[in-house]
Design an enzyme around this catalytic site. Structure first.
Site, PDB file in Angstrom:
ATOM      1  N   LYS A  10      -9.587  -2.601   1.832  1.00 21.71           N
ATOM      2  CA  LYS A  10      -9.282  -1.446   2.689  1.00 21.71           C
ATOM      3  C   LYS A  10     -10.085  -0.220   2.264  1.00 21.71           C
ATOM      4  O   LYS A  10     -10.556   0.550   3.087  1.00 21.71           O
ATOM      5  CB  LYS A  10      -7.778  -1.143   2.680  1.00 21.71           C
ATOM      6  CG  LYS A  10      -6.942  -2.305   3.252  1.00 21.71           C
ATOM      7  CD  LYS A  10      -7.274  -2.532   4.686  1.00 21.71           C
ATOM      8  CE  LYS A  10      -6.943  -3.902   5.230  1.00 21.71           C
ATOM      9  NZ  LYS A  10      -5.608  -4.240   5.542  1.00 21.71           N
ATOM     10  N   ARG A  52       2.265 -12.137  -0.680  1.00 22.35           N
ATOM     11  CA  ARG A  52       0.964 -12.508  -0.112  1.00 22.35           C
ATOM     12  C   ARG A  52       0.368 -13.732  -0.792  1.00 22.35           C
ATOM     13  O   ARG A  52       0.727 -14.080  -1.916  1.00 22.35           O
ATOM     14  CB  ARG A  52      -0.012 -11.346  -0.285  1.00 22.35           C
ATOM     15  CG  ARG A  52       0.428 -10.057   0.414  1.00 22.35           C
ATOM     16  CD  ARG A  52      -0.417  -9.717   1.582  1.00 22.35           C
ATOM     17  NE  ARG A  52       0.158  -8.681   2.433  1.00 22.35           N
ATOM     18  CZ  ARG A  52      -0.384  -8.313   3.581  1.00 22.35           C
ATOM     19  NH1 ARG A  52      -1.496  -8.865   4.009  1.00 22.35           N
ATOM     20  NH2 ARG A  52       0.196  -7.391   4.339  1.00 22.35           N
ATOM     21  N   TYR A  54      -1.332  -3.467  -7.019  1.00 20.30           N
ATOM     22  CA  TYR A  54      -1.057  -4.220  -5.795  1.00 20.30           C
ATOM     23  C   TYR A  54      -2.220  -4.250  -4.792  1.00 20.30           C
ATOM     24  O   TYR A  54      -2.726  -3.182  -4.392  1.00 20.30           O
ATOM     25  CB  TYR A  54       0.178  -3.653  -5.060  1.00 20.30           C
ATOM     26  CG  TYR A  54       0.391  -4.455  -3.813  1.00 20.30           C
ATOM     27  CD1 TYR A  54       0.999  -5.695  -3.885  1.00 20.30           C
ATOM     28  CD2 TYR A  54      -0.152  -4.048  -2.607  1.00 20.30           C
ATOM     29  CE1 TYR A  54       1.079  -6.503  -2.776  1.00 20.30           C
ATOM     30  CE2 TYR A  54      -0.061  -4.849  -1.485  1.00 20.30           C
ATOM     31  CZ  TYR A  54       0.547  -6.074  -1.581  1.00 20.30           C
ATOM     32  OH  TYR A  54       0.605  -6.880  -0.481  1.00 20.30           O
ATOM     33  N   ARG A  94       0.847  -1.190   0.000  1.00 18.57           N
ATOM     34  CA  ARG A  94       0.000   0.000   0.000  1.00 18.57           C
ATOM     35  C   ARG A  94       0.887   1.246   0.000  1.00 18.57           C
ATOM     36  O   ARG A  94       1.983   1.248   0.558  1.00 18.57           O
ATOM     37  CB  ARG A  94      -0.900   0.011   1.239  1.00 18.57           C
ATOM     38  CG  ARG A  94      -2.090  -0.928   1.164  1.00 18.57           C
ATOM     39  CD  ARG A  94      -2.958  -0.832   2.407  1.00 18.57           C
ATOM     40  NE  ARG A  94      -2.253  -1.305   3.582  1.00 18.57           N
ATOM     41  CZ  ARG A  94      -1.693  -0.535   4.497  1.00 18.57           C
ATOM     42  NH1 ARG A  94      -1.773   0.781   4.408  1.00 18.57           N
ATOM     43  NH2 ARG A  94      -1.055  -1.059   5.517  1.00 18.57           N
ATOM     44  N   HIS A 133     -10.304  -2.647  11.628  1.00 18.00           N
ATOM     45  CA  HIS A 133      -9.205  -3.478  11.111  1.00 18.00           C
ATOM     46  C   HIS A 133      -8.956  -4.595  12.121  1.00 18.00           C
ATOM     47  O   HIS A 133      -7.942  -4.590  12.827  1.00 18.00           O
ATOM     48  CB  HIS A 133      -7.961  -2.589  10.930  1.00 18.00           C
ATOM     49  CG  HIS A 133      -6.853  -3.221  10.135  1.00 18.00           C
ATOM     50  ND1 HIS A 133      -5.550  -2.787  10.218  1.00 18.00           N
ATOM     51  CD2 HIS A 133      -6.838  -4.243   9.244  1.00 18.00           C
ATOM     52  CE1 HIS A 133      -4.788  -3.510   9.405  1.00 18.00           C
ATOM     53  NE2 HIS A 133      -5.541  -4.397   8.812  1.00 18.00           N
ATOM     54  N   SER A 188      -1.062  -3.618  10.276  1.00 17.35           N
ATOM     55  CA  SER A 188      -0.718  -4.495   9.165  1.00 17.35           C
ATOM     56  C   SER A 188       0.547  -5.296   9.468  1.00 17.35           C
ATOM     57  O   SER A 188       1.520  -4.747   9.995  1.00 17.35           O
ATOM     58  CB  SER A 188      -0.509  -3.656   7.906  1.00 17.35           C
ATOM     59  OG  SER A 188      -1.670  -2.907   7.646  1.00 17.35           O
ATOM     60  N   ASP A 200      -9.063  -9.998   9.057  1.00 22.14           N
ATOM     61  CA  ASP A 200      -8.558  -8.652   8.756  1.00 22.14           C
ATOM     62  C   ASP A 200      -9.563  -7.532   9.039  1.00 22.14           C
ATOM     63  O   ASP A 200      -9.164  -6.451   9.417  1.00 22.14           O
ATOM     64  CB  ASP A 200      -8.128  -8.581   7.282  1.00 22.14           C
ATOM     65  CG  ASP A 200      -7.213  -7.402   6.975  1.00 22.14           C
ATOM     66  OD1 ASP A 200      -6.233  -7.188   7.726  1.00 22.14           O
ATOM     67  OD2 ASP A 200      -7.464  -6.682   5.995  1.00 22.14           O
ATOM     68  N   CYS A 202       1.089  -7.519  11.692  1.00 23.08           N
ATOM     69  CA  CYS A 202       1.389  -7.659  13.123  1.00 23.08           C
ATOM     70  C   CYS A 202       0.661  -8.834  13.763  1.00 23.08           C
ATOM     71  O   CYS A 202       0.544  -8.900  14.986  1.00 23.08           O
ATOM     72  CB  CYS A 202       1.084  -6.366  13.855  1.00 23.08           C
ATOM     73  SG  CYS A 202       2.245  -5.054  13.424  1.00 23.08           S
TER      74      CYS A 202
HETATM   75  P1  GTP Z   1      -2.160  -7.773   7.410  1.00 20.13           P
HETATM   76  O1  GTP Z   1      -2.682  -8.817   6.471  1.00 20.13           O
HETATM   77  O2  GTP Z   1      -1.089  -6.923   6.801  1.00 20.13           O
HETATM   78  O3  GTP Z   1      -3.246  -6.922   8.011  1.00 20.13           O
HETATM   79  O4  GTP Z   1      -1.362  -8.531   8.566  1.00 20.13           O
HETATM   80  P2  GTP Z   1      -1.731  -9.446   9.829  1.00 20.13           P
HETATM   81  O5  GTP Z   1      -1.969  -8.581  11.014  1.00 20.13           O
HETATM   82  O6  GTP Z   1      -2.779 -10.424   9.484  1.00 20.13           O
HETATM   83  O7  GTP Z   1      -0.359 -10.187  10.115  1.00 20.13           O
HETATM   84  P3  GTP Z   1       0.076 -11.722   9.988  1.00 20.13           P
HETATM   85  O8  GTP Z   1      -0.707 -12.618  10.902  1.00 20.13           O
HETATM   86  O9  GTP Z   1       0.082 -12.087   8.565  1.00 20.13           O
HETATM   87  O10 GTP Z   1       1.570 -11.676  10.546  1.00 20.13           O
HETATM   88  C1  GTP Z   1       2.573 -10.880   9.977  1.00 20.13           C
HETATM   89  C2  GTP Z   1       3.935 -11.360  10.381  1.00 20.13           C
HETATM   90  O11 GTP Z   1       4.046 -11.406  11.802  1.00 20.13           O
HETATM   91  C3  GTP Z   1       4.256 -12.750   9.854  1.00 20.13           C
HETATM   92  O12 GTP Z   1       5.563 -12.763   9.342  1.00 20.13           O
HETATM   93  C4  GTP Z   1       4.144 -13.621  11.074  1.00 20.13           C
HETATM   94  O13 GTP Z   1       4.956 -14.748  11.005  1.00 20.13           O
HETATM   95  C5  GTP Z   1       4.527 -12.676  12.215  1.00 20.13           C
HETATM   96  N1  GTP Z   1       3.828 -13.047  13.489  1.00 20.13           N
HETATM   97  C6  GTP Z   1       2.507 -13.282  13.629  1.00 20.13           C
HETATM   98  N2  GTP Z   1       2.209 -13.662  14.910  1.00 20.13           N
HETATM   99  C7  GTP Z   1       3.375 -13.630  15.584  1.00 20.13           C
HETATM  100  C8  GTP Z   1       3.731 -13.909  16.953  1.00 20.13           C
HETATM  101  O14 GTP Z   1       2.895 -14.252  17.796  1.00 20.13           O
HETATM  102  N3  GTP Z   1       5.041 -13.744  17.266  1.00 20.13           N
HETATM  103  C9  GTP Z   1       5.983 -13.357  16.354  1.00 20.13           C
HETATM  104  N4  GTP Z   1       7.231 -13.226  16.765  1.00 20.13           N
HETATM  105  N5  GTP Z   1       5.686 -13.105  15.053  1.00 20.13           N
HETATM  106  C10 GTP Z   1       4.405 -13.230  14.681  1.00 20.13           C
HETATM  107  C1  SPV Z   2      -2.783  -4.584   5.283  1.00 19.54           C
HETATM  108  O1  SPV Z   2      -1.821  -3.944   4.805  1.00 19.54           O
HETATM  109  O2  SPV Z   2      -3.273  -4.316   6.408  1.00 19.54           O
HETATM  110  C2  SPV Z   2      -3.362  -5.717   4.542  1.00 19.54           C
HETATM  111  C3  SPV Z   2      -2.887  -5.951   3.182  1.00 19.54           C
HETATM  112  O3  SPV Z   2      -4.222  -6.412   5.051  1.00 19.54           O
HETATM  113  S1  SPV Z   2      -3.575  -4.874   2.020  1.00 19.54           S
HETATM  114  O4  SPV Z   2      -4.773  -5.491   1.480  1.00 19.54           O
HETATM  115  O5  SPV Z   2      -2.561  -4.673   0.976  1.00 19.54           O
HETATM  116  O6  SPV Z   2      -3.925  -3.620   2.653  1.00 19.54           O
HETATM  117 MN    MN Z   3      -4.795  -5.682   7.097  1.00 13.58          MN
END
Ligand code: GTP
Ligand code: SPV
Ligand code: MN
Length: 583
Positions: free
Chosen positions: A206, A367, A197, A69, A226, A248, A275, A250
């Site tokens: 979003k 992704r 993207y 983004r 979110h 994002s 999400d 996290c």
């Molecule tokens: P968006 O799709 O961008 O909104 O992200 P999200 O909040 O769904 O994040 P996601 O669960 O995909 O995690 C993002 C990154 O954080 C990945 O590389 C995970 O491996 C890492 N991660 C997730 N949970 C944990 C955790 O409990 N501990 C650690 N150390 N890393 C984590």
């Molecule tokens: C984020 O960035 O929080 C996502 C991926 O979930 S995107 O759809 O690119 O915003």
């Molecule tokens: Mn997101």
């Protein structure tokens, strides 16, 4: 073609502007999908992966400067600048239509315009809304087909009504100088140009489900957040639902698909959404949440059978991979997949790659797009038109220091303050520096479609209107030691924290009062079967006054942006926090 006059007029007007060679109205059928895939493969937009190992799976690479983004190119276009507020980029609607209109003019020449009707939410739900996206990208169409309920059901839901969100997207020339993502909440309109993207172009996600929907929701009395949504069943068989907002990349997808550790058998986690949550007050006085999406657009790196087996199983079929490494076996690989890298491959930029190169094979924000129904942990309630009742709201960020593993707010208003003061280290999900702490209220900084001060006020108002509001918590899985290693194991072990949260919601466990909220007693985080010392747990739960002093100053500096518009309850919460620390 669809008979709805409002739709026809608008499509004709947009076609006049963008001048596509063809217009294709989509119905969401399998035959249509297969036709689009064949075409995408023939132009090289999609690469067909090994259909034995990964049936229905394809790989796509975006332009090298188009991998996340772009917040600096994202605008809220309201008549009043103050309506967008100090945390959003703003452009006057007339100026935005004129500027983008120039870029859109003739942008679809030699291309096909696809008319993509979609639903955010299951058919027939009081939550559900209709959107239509016009796009010249097959990749976008195929992603929207996974991420939303796309096709006939949307036409059926819309009927003769003109009540739909109008999205216009063109890749144009993918020039970052001519890339804009503009939202017109007063017109229910989104214009996105110059990108291919994810979050910039899958306009249901979003752009609609957060930015436009947050604006709608404030007017209509519901919330667009979110947040992941999960169901947690305890060993007694009682299920409660939790909604959690993390910025994002996290950990939302990971938490939503959590597999409980063996030592805590008897718990089970069900995925409702990963999400976005739309939430409204139910007749029973509780807050009910629904996932408006139909798929996951998840971060690939770090996803492995160890960290997230449910996601790994979800992406074995009917999945589109974006910007991952392409292996010689015609499959995909990414860093942190938990398997040895191939001896060579094609990296996310389309260049030959070897592990020895020291370069990344997959982009950090690469992704997968996969249907939610394929997830082994999907909740039986995930498509319930009424949504699910929320017992706890959890905020969390990526903080190497300062924020403890978990704490509970004193009450709703304090919880809103905890959300409003969230901070997190930036990630690769947005273009720009990574690892810098920034304030990201409720994980909505890049997604709030109006002035954030008014958004805080809306949260406070909702607290008064929900007779039986969820309890509010904050978590942090990302504390590190002096060497920068994570000290909390995270992933499945996060269940230990969820179990405490659930016990607090049920009034089954006590807590220690601290200046920032209620902390668990050391013994109340169940560490059975976990190799972690009580000292480490104590460190994870520490609230260090000196680092909190800096934190509180940074929070105050952020709040000054909002001037007089900041609700006085937020200032009051800030002053009370300051007093509790007796700085
Ligand atoms: P968006 O799709 O961008 O909104 O992200 P999200 O909040 O769904 O994040 P996601 O669960 O995909 O995690 C993002 C990154 O954080 C990945 O590389 C995970 O491996 C890492 N991660 C997730 N949970 C944990 C955790 O409990 N501990 C650690 N150390 N890393 C984590
Ligand atoms: C984020 O960035 O929080 C996502 C991926 O979930 S995107 O759809 O690119 O915003
Ligand atoms: Mn997101």
């Amino acid at each position: 073609m669809n008979g709805n006059q409002a739709v026809q007029n608008w499509v004709a007007e947009m076609a006049k502007l963008t001048k596509p060679d063809h217009i294709v109205w989509l119905d969401g059928s399998e035959a249509e999908k297969n036709r689009l895939i064949r075409e995408g493969v023939s132009t090289g937009e999609l690469h067909e992966l090994d259909q034995q190992q990964l049936p229905g799976c394809y790989l796509h690479r975006t332009a090298v400067n188009d991998v996340a983004r772009v917040e600096q190119l994202t605008f809220i276009c309201t008549t009043q600048k103050s309506e967008a507020g100090p945390t959003n980029n703003w452009m006057a609607p007339a100026e935005a239509y004129a500027r983008l209109g120039k870029i859109f003019a003739g942008a679809m020449q030699g291309r096909t315009m696809y008319v993509v009707p979609y639903l955010m939410g299951p058919p027939g739900s009081p939550f559900t809304k209709v959107g239509i996206e016009l796009t010249d990208s097959i990749y976008v169409v195929l992603n929207m087909r996974i991420m939303t309920r796309m096709g006939k059901s949307a036409w059926d839901e819309l009927g003769d009504s003109g009540d739909f969100v109008k999205g216009l997207h063109s890749k144009a020339d993918l020039n970052i100088e001519r890339r804009f993502i503009c939202h017109f909440p007063e017109d229910n309109t989104i214009w996105s140009v110059g990108s291919g993207y994810g979050g910039n172009v899958l306009l249901g996600k979003k752009c609609f489900a957060l930015r436009i929907a947050s604006y709608m929701g404030r007017q209509q009395g519901w919330m667009a957040e979110h947040m992941l949504i999960l169901g947690l069943r305890n060993p007694k068989g009682e299920t409660a639902y939790i909604a959690a907002a993390f910025p994002s990349a996290c950990g939302k997808t990971n938490l939503a698909m959590l597999v409980p550790p063996a030592a805590l058998a008897g718990y089970e986690v069900f995925t409702v959404g990963d999400d976005i949550a739309w939430m409204r007050i139910g007749e029973d006085g509780r807050l009910w949440a629904m996932n408006p999406e139909a798929g996951f657009f998840g971060v690939a790196p770090g996803t492995s059978m160890k960290t997230n087996p449910n996601a790994m199983q979800t992406v074995q079929r009917n999945t589109i991979f974006t910007n991952v490494l392409h292996t010689p076996e015609n499959t995909v690989w990414w860093e942190g997949m938990g398997v040895e890298p191939p001896s060579h491959g094609i990296d996310w930029q389309g260049r030959p790659w070897t592990p020895a190169s020291g370069e990344r094979g997959a982009h950090p924000n690469s992704r997968f797009t996969a249907p939610a129904c394929q997830c082994p942990s999907i909740s039986p309630e995930w498509e319930n038109p009424q949504g699910v009742p929320i017992s706890a709201i959890v905020f969390g960020g990526r903080r190497a220091k300062v924020a403890p593993l978990v704490y509970q707010s004193f009450d709703w208003d304090h919880g809103v303050f905890v959300g409003a003061t969230m901070g997190s280290e930036t990630t690769a999900a947005a273009a720009g520096a990574v690892g810098v702490v920034r304030r990201d209220p409720m994980a909505m900084l890049p997604f709030c479609g109006y002035n954030m001060a008014d958004y805080f006020a809306f949260w406070l108002e909702m607290g008064k209107r929900i007779p039986n509001p969820p309890k509010i918590f904050n978590v942090n899985w990302f504390r590190t030691d002096q060497q920068g290693n994570f000290i909390w194991p995270g992933y499945g072990e996060n269940l230990r924290v969820l179990a405490w949260i659930l016990a607090r919601c049920r009034g089954e466990v006590g807590a220690v009062e601290s200046p920032i909220g209620y902390l668990p007693c050391l013994d109340d985080i169940d560490t059975t079967g976990l190799d972690i010392s009580q000292e480490t747990i104590a460190t994870l739960l520490q609230v260090d006054a000196e680092s909190w002093r800096e934190e509180v100053e940074d929070q105050a500096a952020f709040f000054t942006k909002f001037g007089d518009r900041l609700p006085r309850q937020i200032t009051g919460q800030y002053q009370a926090l300051f007093r509790r620390f007796a700085f």
